[in-house]
Design a protein around this motif. Structure first.
Motif, PDB file in Angstrom:
ATOM      1  N   GLU A   1       7.106   7.700 -17.632  1.00 51.29           N
ATOM      2  CA  GLU A   1       5.931   8.485 -17.261  1.00 51.29           C
ATOM      3  C   GLU A   1       5.617   8.295 -15.781  1.00 51.29           C
ATOM      4  N   ARG A   2       5.437   9.401 -15.080  1.00 54.58           N
ATOM      5  CA  ARG A   2       5.092   9.348 -13.666  1.00 54.58           C
ATOM      6  C   ARG A   2       3.615   9.010 -13.514  1.00 54.58           C
ATOM      7  N   LEU A   3       3.322   7.937 -12.761  1.00 49.80           N
ATOM      8  CA  LEU A   3       1.954   7.487 -12.539  1.00 49.80           C
ATOM      9  C   LEU A   3       1.657   7.507 -11.045  1.00 49.80           C
ATOM     10  N   ALA A   4       0.569   8.167 -10.691  1.00 45.58           N
ATOM     11  CA  ALA A   4       0.222   8.280  -9.272  1.00 45.58           C
ATOM     12  C   ALA A   4      -1.257   7.985  -9.087  1.00 45.58           C
ATOM     13  N   LEU A   5      -1.597   7.470  -7.909  1.00 42.98           N
ATOM     14  CA  LEU A   5      -2.977   7.240  -7.522  1.00 42.98           C
ATOM     15  C   LEU A   5      -3.373   8.329  -6.538  1.00 42.98           C
ATOM     16  N   LYS A   6      -4.588   8.840  -6.637  1.00 43.66           N
ATOM     17  CA  LYS A   6      -5.023   9.844  -5.663  1.00 43.66           C
ATOM     18  C   LYS A   6      -5.151   9.215  -4.283  1.00 43.66           C
TER      19      LYS A   6
ATOM     20  N   LEU B   1       0.821  -1.202   0.000  1.00 45.48           N
ATOM     21  CA  LEU B   1       0.000   0.000   0.000  1.00 45.48           C
ATOM     22  C   LEU B   1       0.859   1.257   0.000  1.00 45.48           C
ATOM     23  N   ALA B   2       1.968   1.228   0.723  1.00 43.71           N
ATOM     24  CA  ALA B   2       2.864   2.385   0.751  1.00 43.71           C
ATOM     25  C   ALA B   2       3.472   2.631  -0.622  1.00 43.71           C
ATOM     26  N   ARG B   3       3.895   1.565  -1.306  1.00 46.46           N
ATOM     27  CA  ARG B   3       4.468   1.718  -2.650  1.00 46.46           C
ATOM     28  C   ARG B   3       3.431   2.259  -3.634  1.00 46.46           C
ATOM     29  N   LEU B   4       2.200   1.781  -3.521  1.00 50.79           N
ATOM     30  CA  LEU B   4       1.143   2.263  -4.408  1.00 50.79           C
ATOM     31  C   LEU B   4       0.852   3.738  -4.164  1.00 50.79           C
ATOM     32  N   ARG B   5       0.849   4.134  -2.901  1.00 47.65           N
ATOM     33  CA  ARG B   5       0.576   5.543  -2.582  1.00 47.65           C
ATOM     34  C   ARG B   5       1.708   6.457  -3.033  1.00 47.65           C
ATOM     35  N   GLU B   6       2.921   5.907  -3.069  1.00 47.47           N
ATOM     36  CA  GLU B   6       4.072   6.695  -3.506  1.00 47.47           C
ATOM     37  C   GLU B   6       4.045   6.935  -5.008  1.00 47.47           C
ATOM     38  N   GLY B   7       3.470   5.999  -5.772  1.00 47.64           N
ATOM     39  CA  GLY B   7       3.443   6.123  -7.214  1.00 47.64           C
ATOM     40  C   GLY B   7       4.675   5.497  -7.845  1.00 47.64           C
ATOM     41  N   VAL B   8       4.661   5.394  -9.188  1.00 54.91           N
ATOM     42  CA  VAL B   8       5.749   4.728  -9.905  1.00 54.91           C
ATOM     43  C   VAL B   8       6.094   5.531 -11.155  1.00 54.91           C
ATOM     44  N   VAL B   9       7.218   5.170 -11.745  1.00 55.49           N
ATOM     45  CA  VAL B   9       7.580   5.672 -13.069  1.00 55.49           C
ATOM     46  C   VAL B   9       7.575   4.487 -14.014  1.00 55.49           C
ATOM     47  N   ASP B  10       6.775   4.579 -15.073  1.00 52.91           N
ATOM     48  CA  ASP B  10       6.671   3.496 -16.045  1.00 52.91           C
ATOM     49  C   ASP B  10       6.845   4.071 -17.446  1.00 52.91           C
ATOM     50  N   ALA B  11       7.808   3.516 -18.191  1.00 55.09           N
ATOM     51  CA  ALA B  11       8.106   3.991 -19.552  1.00 55.09           C
ATOM     52  C   ALA B  11       8.361   5.486 -19.563  1.00 55.09           C
TER      53      ALA B  11
ATOM     54  N   GLU C   1      -9.730  -0.370  -3.129  1.00 54.00           N
ATOM     55  CA  GLU C   1     -10.454   0.773  -3.691  1.00 54.00           C
ATOM     56  C   GLU C   1      -9.417   1.799  -4.103  1.00 54.00           C
ATOM     57  N   ILE C   2      -9.402   2.123  -5.393  1.00 52.76           N
ATOM     58  CA  ILE C   2      -8.420   3.061  -5.940  1.00 52.76           C
ATOM     59  C   ILE C   2      -9.156   4.237  -6.558  1.00 52.76           C
ATOM     60  N   VAL C   3      -8.702   5.444  -6.241  1.00 49.94           N
ATOM     61  CA  VAL C   3      -9.288   6.661  -6.799  1.00 49.94           C
ATOM     62  C   VAL C   3      -8.238   7.357  -7.656  1.00 49.94           C
ATOM     63  N   LEU C   4      -8.633   7.716  -8.875  1.00 46.44           N
ATOM     64  CA  LEU C   4      -7.785   8.488  -9.785  1.00 46.44           C
ATOM     65  C   LEU C   4      -8.399   9.858 -10.013  1.00 46.44           C
ATOM     66  N   ASP C   5      -7.554  10.872 -10.169  1.00 50.57           N
ATOM     67  CA  ASP C   5      -8.058  12.172 -10.612  1.00 50.57           C
ATOM     68  C   ASP C   5      -7.380  12.593 -11.912  1.00 50.57           C
ATOM     69  N   GLU C   6      -6.801  11.609 -12.611  1.00 52.64           N
ATOM     70  CA  GLU C   6      -6.246  11.798 -13.942  1.00 52.64           C
ATOM     71  C   GLU C   6      -6.533  10.522 -14.718  1.00 52.64           C
ATOM     72  N   GLY C   7      -6.346  10.549 -16.028  1.00 53.50           N
ATOM     73  CA  GLY C   7      -6.749   9.399 -16.821  1.00 53.50           C
ATOM     74  C   GLY C   7      -5.713   8.958 -17.821  1.00 53.50           C
ATOM     75  N   LYS C   8      -4.572   8.512 -17.363  1.00 55.54           N
ATOM     76  CA  LYS C   8      -3.542   8.019 -18.274  1.00 55.54           C
ATOM     77  C   LYS C   8      -3.846   6.588 -18.697  1.00 55.54           C
ATOM     78  N   ASN C   9      -3.352   6.202 -19.857  1.00 59.11           N
ATOM     79  CA  ASN C   9      -3.683   4.915 -20.451  1.00 59.11           C
ATOM     80  C   ASN C   9      -3.331   3.746 -19.532  1.00 59.11           C
ATOM     81  N   ARG C  10      -4.323   2.911 -19.221  1.00 63.59           N
ATOM     82  CA  ARG C  10      -4.151   1.698 -18.397  1.00 63.59           C
ATOM     83  C   ARG C  10      -3.398   2.001 -17.102  1.00 63.59           C
ATOM     84  N   GLN C  11      -3.728   3.110 -16.497  1.00 59.68           N
ATOM     85  CA  GLN C  11      -2.949   3.634 -15.377  1.00 59.68           C
ATOM     86  C   GLN C  11      -2.887   2.674 -14.187  1.00 59.68           C
ATOM     87  N   ILE C  12      -4.035   2.165 -13.772  1.00 61.09           N
ATOM     88  CA  ILE C  12      -4.057   1.297 -12.596  1.00 61.09           C
ATOM     89  C   ILE C  12      -3.278   0.013 -12.867  1.00 61.09           C
TER      90      ILE C  12
END
Length: 248
Positions: A169-174, A157-167, A189-200
């Motif tokens: 691109e910085r990807l974060a979960l709200k 959960l901590a890693r998911l909240r921190e976000g990742v860099v993929d290809a 339960e995951i909340v996004l406030d942006e819509g990058k391709n296949r983000q989750i």
């Protein structure tokens, strides 16, 4: 004297009137099936006044269609496209069997859900409203319930909240929290406030976690609720008002 109105390309005007998609409109125009003020126009980008110009398709004058706003509970296995070169089932197969006005006008999906994802998907012929909903500046929350092939411990959960860099691109979960767990799997339960391709899916894959199910349950204040899989319903006036109040 006519008031000044914004002019747009003919194909865009047909799309904004809810007649068809812009791509379909380009085909109609180039085929000589569209007249503006009695004259055949073959240039999809021809400057057109959608309010005052008389536009006819196949010699039938057209006007703005009634605005339609629908919610679909998309099942897994359907692709979000009007037609598929691989002959896969599309979300339009579901709309075509629904007892709605959807078969009377062209509707566009508001955002997307990939083939393996499920849940709330909106459709409309109101391109202005759709653009506002999908505008990144709106930061409209989208809520998902996601079943993963691992148990969600504190480290994950901590890693998911921190976000990742993929290809690159910085990807974060709200936000992310565990809803429940079984012996080997957790629901998040995951909340996004942006819509990058296949983000989750990309965020979870970067944490070596696979997705078993992904269901969108809400867009802003609009919830999927009791709408059955594959079912369609119109949005209510209060739902449209609530959504509009959250947009810029």
């Amino acid at each position: 004297m006519k008031s000044l109105q914004p002019r747009h390309g003919l194909a865009r005007v047909l799309s904004k009137l809810g007649i068809c998609s812009r791509t379909q409109a380009q085909v109609l125009v180039r085929a000589g099936r569209v007249r503006v003020n009695g004259r055949i126009v073959r240039d999809p980008e021809a400057s057109t006044d959608g309010v005052h110009d008389r536009i006819a398709v196949d010699d039938e004058e057209v006007s703005a269609r009634e605005k339609i706003y629908l919610a679909l509970n998309k099942p897994r296995g359907y692709v979000t496209t009007a037609s598929d070169e691989r002959a896969r089932e599309t979300v339009y197969d579901l709309l075509s069997t629904a007892k709605t006005a959807a078969d009377m006008t062209w509707l566009a999906p508001v955002g997307r859900l990939d083939k393996a994802s499920e849940g709330l998907l909106l459709f409309t012929n109101d391109s202005v409203w759709a653009a506002r909903l999908t505008d990144p500046a709106s930061h409209l929350d989208k809520t998902y319930h996601v079943q993963i092939d691992a148990l969600a411990d504190a480290d994950l959960l901590a890693r998911l909240r921190e976000g990742v860099v993929d290809a690159g691109e910085r990807l974060a979960l709200k936000s992310v929290r565990e809803l429940r767990r079984g012996e080997k799997h957790s629901w998040l339960e995951i909340v996004l406030d942006e819509g990058k391709n296949r983000q989750i899916r990309r965020v979870l894959a970067a944490c070596d976690v696979g997705v078993l199910r992904l269901v969108r349950i809400a867009i802003g204040p609009l919830v999927l609720g009791e709408l059955g899989k594959g079912q369609v319903r119109p949005l209510t006036a209060s739902e449209l008002e609530d959504l509009g109040g959250m947009l810029p």
